[in-house]
Design an enzyme around this catalytic site. Structure first.
Site, PDB file in Angstrom:
ATOM      1  N   GLU A   1      -5.887   9.749 -16.568  1.00 40.96           N
ATOM      2  CA  GLU A   1      -6.028   9.174 -15.444  1.00 40.96           C
ATOM      3  C   GLU A   1      -7.278   9.749 -14.666  1.00 40.96           C
ATOM      4  OE1 GLU A   1      -4.834   6.225 -14.735  1.00 40.96           O
ATOM      5  OE2 GLU A   1      -3.027   6.085 -16.054  1.00 40.96           O
TER       6      GLU A   1
ATOM      7  N   LYS B   1       2.113   1.603  -3.788  1.00 42.64           N
ATOM      8  CA  LYS B   1       2.877   0.488  -4.466  1.00 42.64           C
ATOM      9  C   LYS B   1       4.388   1.196  -5.090  1.00 42.64           C
ATOM     10  CE  LYS B   1       0.080  -0.945  -8.108  1.00 42.64           C
ATOM     11  NZ  LYS B   1      -0.279  -1.976  -8.947  1.00 42.64           N
TER      12      LYS B   1
ATOM     13  N   ARG C   1      -9.280  -3.257  -6.147  1.00 41.39           N
ATOM     14  CA  ARG C   1      -8.502  -2.496  -6.491  1.00 41.39           C
ATOM     15  C   ARG C   1      -8.281  -2.750  -8.487  1.00 41.39           C
ATOM     16  NH1 ARG C   1      -3.151  -0.655  -3.233  1.00 41.39           N
ATOM     17  NH2 ARG C   1      -1.806   0.754  -5.080  1.00 41.39           N
TER      18      ARG C   1
ATOM     19  N   GLU D   1      -4.149  -5.363  -3.509  1.00 37.49           N
ATOM     20  CA  GLU D   1      -4.473  -5.709  -4.809  1.00 37.49           C
ATOM     21  C   GLU D   1      -4.966  -6.875  -4.903  1.00 37.49           C
ATOM     22  OE1 GLU D   1      -1.270  -4.994  -7.593  1.00 37.49           O
ATOM     23  OE2 GLU D   1      -2.761  -3.531  -8.666  1.00 37.49           O
TER      24      GLU D   1
ATOM     25  N   HIS E   1       1.834   6.910 -22.339  1.00 39.52           N
ATOM     26  CA  HIS E   1       0.874   6.294 -21.456  1.00 39.52           C
ATOM     27  C   HIS E   1      -0.710   6.680 -21.540  1.00 39.52           C
ATOM     28  CE1 HIS E   1      -0.326   3.521 -18.106  1.00 39.52           C
ATOM     29  NE2 HIS E   1      -0.826   4.528 -17.548  1.00 39.52           N
TER      30      HIS E   1
ATOM     31  N   HIS F   1      -6.789  -0.261 -19.058  1.00 30.35           N
ATOM     32  CA  HIS F   1      -5.262  -0.791 -19.226  1.00 30.35           C
ATOM     33  C   HIS F   1      -5.184  -1.899 -20.105  1.00 30.35           C
ATOM     34  CE1 HIS F   1      -4.779   2.418 -16.296  1.00 30.35           C
ATOM     35  NE2 HIS F   1      -3.529   2.203 -16.333  1.00 30.35           N
TER      36      HIS F   1
ATOM     37  N   ARG G   1      15.736  -2.379   5.646  1.00 30.42           N
ATOM     38  CA  ARG G   1      14.285  -2.752   6.001  1.00 30.42           C
ATOM     39  C   ARG G   1      13.320  -1.873   5.925  1.00 30.42           C
ATOM     40  NH1 ARG G   1      17.625  -6.003   8.425  1.00 30.42           N
ATOM     41  NH2 ARG G   1      18.036  -8.012   7.603  1.00 30.42           N
TER      42      ARG G   1
ATOM     43  N   LYS H   1      -8.952   7.052  -6.221  1.00 33.93           N
ATOM     44  CA  LYS H   1      -7.781   6.371  -5.806  1.00 33.93           C
ATOM     45  C   LYS H   1      -7.972   6.005  -4.170  1.00 33.93           C
ATOM     46  CE  LYS H   1      -4.016   4.019  -6.945  1.00 33.93           C
ATOM     47  NZ  LYS H   1      -2.555   4.363  -7.348  1.00 33.93           N
TER      48      LYS H   1
ATOM     49  N   ASN I   1      -7.843  -0.812 -13.376  1.00 31.22           N
ATOM     50  CA  ASN I   1      -7.368  -1.083 -14.523  1.00 31.22           C
ATOM     51  C   ASN I   1      -8.202  -0.665 -15.944  1.00 31.22           C
ATOM     52  OD1 ASN I   1      -4.819  -2.359 -13.888  1.00 31.22           O
ATOM     53  ND2 ASN I   1      -6.058  -4.282 -13.407  1.00 31.22           N
TER      54      ASN I   1
ATOM     55  N   HIS J   1      -2.591  -0.898 -22.515  1.00 29.10           N
ATOM     56  CA  HIS J   1      -1.070  -1.396 -22.597  1.00 29.10           C
ATOM     57  C   HIS J   1      -0.778  -2.447 -23.754  1.00 29.10           C
ATOM     58  CE1 HIS J   1      -1.075  -2.139 -17.936  1.00 29.10           C
ATOM     59  NE2 HIS J   1      -0.418  -1.000 -18.184  1.00 29.10           N
TER      60      HIS J   1
HETATM   61  N1  LIG Z   1       2.846   3.205  -8.238  1.00 32.40           N
HETATM   62  C1  LIG Z   1       1.839   3.262  -8.779  1.00 32.40           C
HETATM   63  O1  LIG Z   1       0.831   2.807  -8.172  1.00 32.40           O
HETATM   64  C2  LIG Z   1       1.993   3.737  -9.985  1.00 32.40           C
HETATM   65  C3  LIG Z   1       0.799   4.125 -10.909  1.00 32.40           C
HETATM   66  C4  LIG Z   1       0.720   4.719 -11.983  1.00 32.40           C
HETATM   67  C5  LIG Z   1       1.981   4.844 -12.801  1.00 32.40           C
HETATM   68  N2  LIG Z   1       3.224   4.690 -11.999  1.00 32.40           N
HETATM   69  C6  LIG Z   1       4.433   4.763 -12.621  1.00 32.40           C
HETATM   70  O2  LIG Z   1       4.718   6.323 -12.838  1.00 32.40           O
HETATM   71  C7  LIG Z   1       5.543   6.477 -13.774  1.00 32.40           C
HETATM   72  C8  LIG Z   1       4.952   7.409 -14.747  1.00 32.40           C
HETATM   73  O3  LIG Z   1       4.741   8.789 -13.895  1.00 32.40           O
HETATM   74  P1  LIG Z   1       4.843  10.087 -14.583  1.00 32.40           P
HETATM   75  O4  LIG Z   1       4.042  10.218 -15.811  1.00 32.40           O
HETATM   76  O5  LIG Z   1       4.795  11.357 -13.375  1.00 32.40           O
HETATM   77  O6  LIG Z   1       6.404  10.149 -15.314  1.00 32.40           O
HETATM   78  P2  LIG Z   1       7.654  10.851 -14.752  1.00 32.40           P
HETATM   79  O7  LIG Z   1       7.751  10.648 -13.240  1.00 32.40           O
HETATM   80  O8  LIG Z   1       8.635  10.220 -15.709  1.00 32.40           O
HETATM   81  O9  LIG Z   1       7.514  12.387 -15.031  1.00 32.40           O
HETATM   82  C9  LIG Z   1       7.314  13.023 -16.445  1.00 32.40           C
HETATM   83  C10 LIG Z   1       8.468  13.969 -16.874  1.00 32.40           C
HETATM   84  O10 LIG Z   1       7.801  15.128 -16.219  1.00 32.40           O
HETATM   85  C11 LIG Z   1       8.796  15.778 -15.450  1.00 32.40           C
HETATM   86  N3  LIG Z   1       8.075  16.511 -14.391  1.00 32.40           N
HETATM   87  C12 LIG Z   1       7.623  15.761 -13.474  1.00 32.40           C
HETATM   88  N4  LIG Z   1       7.075  16.917 -12.452  1.00 32.40           N
HETATM   89  C13 LIG Z   1       7.247  18.016 -13.168  1.00 32.40           C
HETATM   90  C14 LIG Z   1       6.920  19.458 -13.057  1.00 32.40           C
HETATM   91  N5  LIG Z   1       6.163  19.790 -12.002  1.00 32.40           N
HETATM   92  N6  LIG Z   1       7.401  20.488 -13.841  1.00 32.40           N
HETATM   93  C15 LIG Z   1       8.218  20.019 -14.751  1.00 32.40           C
HETATM   94  N7  LIG Z   1       8.498  18.858 -15.136  1.00 32.40           N
HETATM   95  C16 LIG Z   1       8.187  17.813 -14.353  1.00 32.40           C
HETATM   96  C17 LIG Z   1       9.635  14.713 -14.923  1.00 32.40           C
HETATM   97  O11 LIG Z   1      10.776  15.162 -14.984  1.00 32.40           O
HETATM   98  C18 LIG Z   1       9.727  13.782 -16.113  1.00 32.40           C
HETATM   99  O12 LIG Z   1      10.680  14.290 -17.178  1.00 32.40           O
HETATM  100  C19 LIG Z   1       5.669   5.169 -14.636  1.00 32.40           C
HETATM  101  O13 LIG Z   1       6.828   4.476 -14.326  1.00 32.40           O
HETATM  102  C20 LIG Z   1       4.582   4.380 -14.118  1.00 32.40           C
HETATM  103  O14 LIG Z   1       4.723   2.980 -14.071  1.00 32.40           O
HETATM  104  C21 LIG Z   1       3.135   3.909 -10.742  1.00 32.40           C
END
Ligand SMILES: NC(=O)c1ccc[n+]([C@@H]2O[C@H](COP(=O)([O-])OP(=O)(O)OC[C@H]3O[C@@H](n4cnc5c(N)ncnc54)[C@H](O)[C@@H]3O)[C@@H](O)[C@H]2O)c1
Length: 360
Positions: free
Chosen positions: A185, A143, A241, A237, A264, A248, A121, A227, A245, A252
């Site tokens: 972003e 999130k 918030r 949200e 993305h 987006h 939990r 942010k 978007n 999307h």
């Molecule tokens: N929780 C939230 O509020 C929120 C907001 C936006 C996006 N997201 C989520 O985030 C995800 C996308 O995140 P992302 O773009 O970071 O993708 P990711 O975590 O897949 O990272 C992208 C790639 O870069 C590599 N990588 C990361 N850091 C590195 C570094 N310092 N050096 C070398 N390689 C590195 C990772 O291993 C991966 O292969 C999606 O699943 C999306 O839904 C969540």
């Protein structure tokens, strides 16, 4: 070191931004007295890059580390992988007070955050974001999510971390395409609420792209502050918030029509420019600002045109978007650089803009 503070219903947490933060994380963990152990969750390739410095710092602080490895890729942000994480946590006798340190991009942050929020939990969670997107966006706001079948990010929790440690040195190994995802972003944050950041990016985009130390630190700090401010006003949200978007609705749809073959960041950048064109056509956004946005997106190396061949398919997806109300589409639109609003947009206007008939 600079620190932002994010507030939520029960407390607040720091987002510490700087370089060479391994000792700071380790010192902070020890000072919190959460027991002799910390669980580290990351990808194998990130362990290879960052493990030595982090392990040295954590051991120096007198803490033991239990390492858990998760394969990289969005497909592993799943319930199955969360199940494996629970087993690993249970197998290594993690207790309710043992902190979980999530070292990675948004995938690790969302998945490990989800596991931390549900295991027993809720066990303490600390983020150490390693991608630009995670540093300016996903690590802030609490999130967590996994995907399941067609349900992308639909299974998750609101679970604030105890702290976020954003080390800009970690970006040095990040591939260029991933920098682009974060840049989109960052530009979004600037358009939503930080005109100073917009000008900073216009002047320094090349240094940001190459993650030049001082410049990237300032840009990350400025974007993360947007942010932090917005999620502090609207933890769960319920309203404000929604402005996050921007880009987006169309973004999307671009991702969906391309079968997620378009990154993305590219989709969001093109979606943001399309939203700005719509705002211009509605008389809400000045031509000069539209031109500046198009220019910045272009020099950032991101697309300004919609990168899909079939605008009709795009419109069909947009109309099915959850934000459609009485035939009109609710979209976040820029009013000027640094201010946005949510407005109902006629599908015909969207069709004109996504169909490439726009006047600009
Ligand atoms: N929780 C939230 O509020 C929120 C907001 C936006 C996006 N997201 C989520 O985030 C995800 C996308 O995140 P992302 O773009 O970071 O993708 P990711 O975590 O897949 O990272 C992208 C790639 O870069 C590599 N990588 C990361 N850091 C590195 C570094 N310092 N050096 C070398 N390689 C590195 C990772 O291993 C991966 O292969 C999606 O699943 C999306 O839904 C969540």
């Amino acid at each position: 070191l600079r620190t932002l503070v994010v507030r939520h219903s029960t407390a607040e947490y720091p987002v510490v931004i700087g370089s060479a933060l391994a000792d700071s994380v380790a010192g902070w963990l020890r000072a919190k007295k959460m027991g002799p152990r910390v669980v580290l969750v990351s990808h194998p390739e990130l362990y290879e890059l960052f493990e030595p410095q982090l392990l040295t710092a954590v051991s120096k602080a007198g803490l033991e580390v239990t390492k858990i490895s998760v394969p990289s890729g969005e497909q592993h942000k799943s319930l199955e992988e969360a199940g494996l994480l629970y087993e690993a946590l249970s197998g290594s006798l993690v207790e309710r007070r043992t902190p979980l340190l999530a070292l990675g991009g948004g995938v690790i942050g969302d998945l490990a955050g989800f596991a931390a929020s549900t295991y027993m939990r809720g066990i303490p969670l600390v983020h150490m974001p390693t991608s630009l997107l995670a540093q300016v966006d996903s690590s802030i706001g609490g999130k967590t999510a996994v995907n399941h079948g067609e349900l992308k990010n639909q299974i998750g929790t609101f679970y604030p971390p105890l702290a976020v440690f954003t080390d800009i040195d970690l970006l040095k190994t990040l591939p260029q395409e991933e920098i682009g995802n974060g840049l989109a972003e960052m530009i979004k944050s600037a358009v939503i609420a930080n005109p100073k950041l917009f000008i900073f990016l216009e002047r320094n985009i090349e240094a940001v792209k190459t993650t030049e130390c001082k410049v990237i630190e300032e840009a990350v700090y400025q974007a993360a502050s947007v942010k932090a401010m917005i999620v502090s006003r609207d933890e769960k949200e319920k309203g404000p918030r929604e402005v996050l978007n921007l880009g987006h609705t169309i973004g999307h749809a671009i991702e969906s029509v391309s079968g997620f073959g378009i990154s993305h960041g590219h989709a969001i950048a093109a979606g943001m420019v399309a939203a700005a064109r719509i705002a211009y056509r509605m008389g809400m956004f000045a031509k000069r600002d539209l031109d500046r946005l198009i220019h910045l997106v272009r020099i950032a190396g991101l697309p300004v045109e919609l990168p899909v061949a079939d605008p009709l398919a795009l419109l069909a997806v947009i109309k099915h978007d959850k934000k459609v109300l009485h035939g009109a589409v609710r979209m976040v639109l820029p009013l000027r650089l640094g201010r946005v609003a949510v407005r109902a947009v006629e599908p015909l206007l969207i069709a004109e803009v996504v169909g490439g008939n726009e006047a600009t």
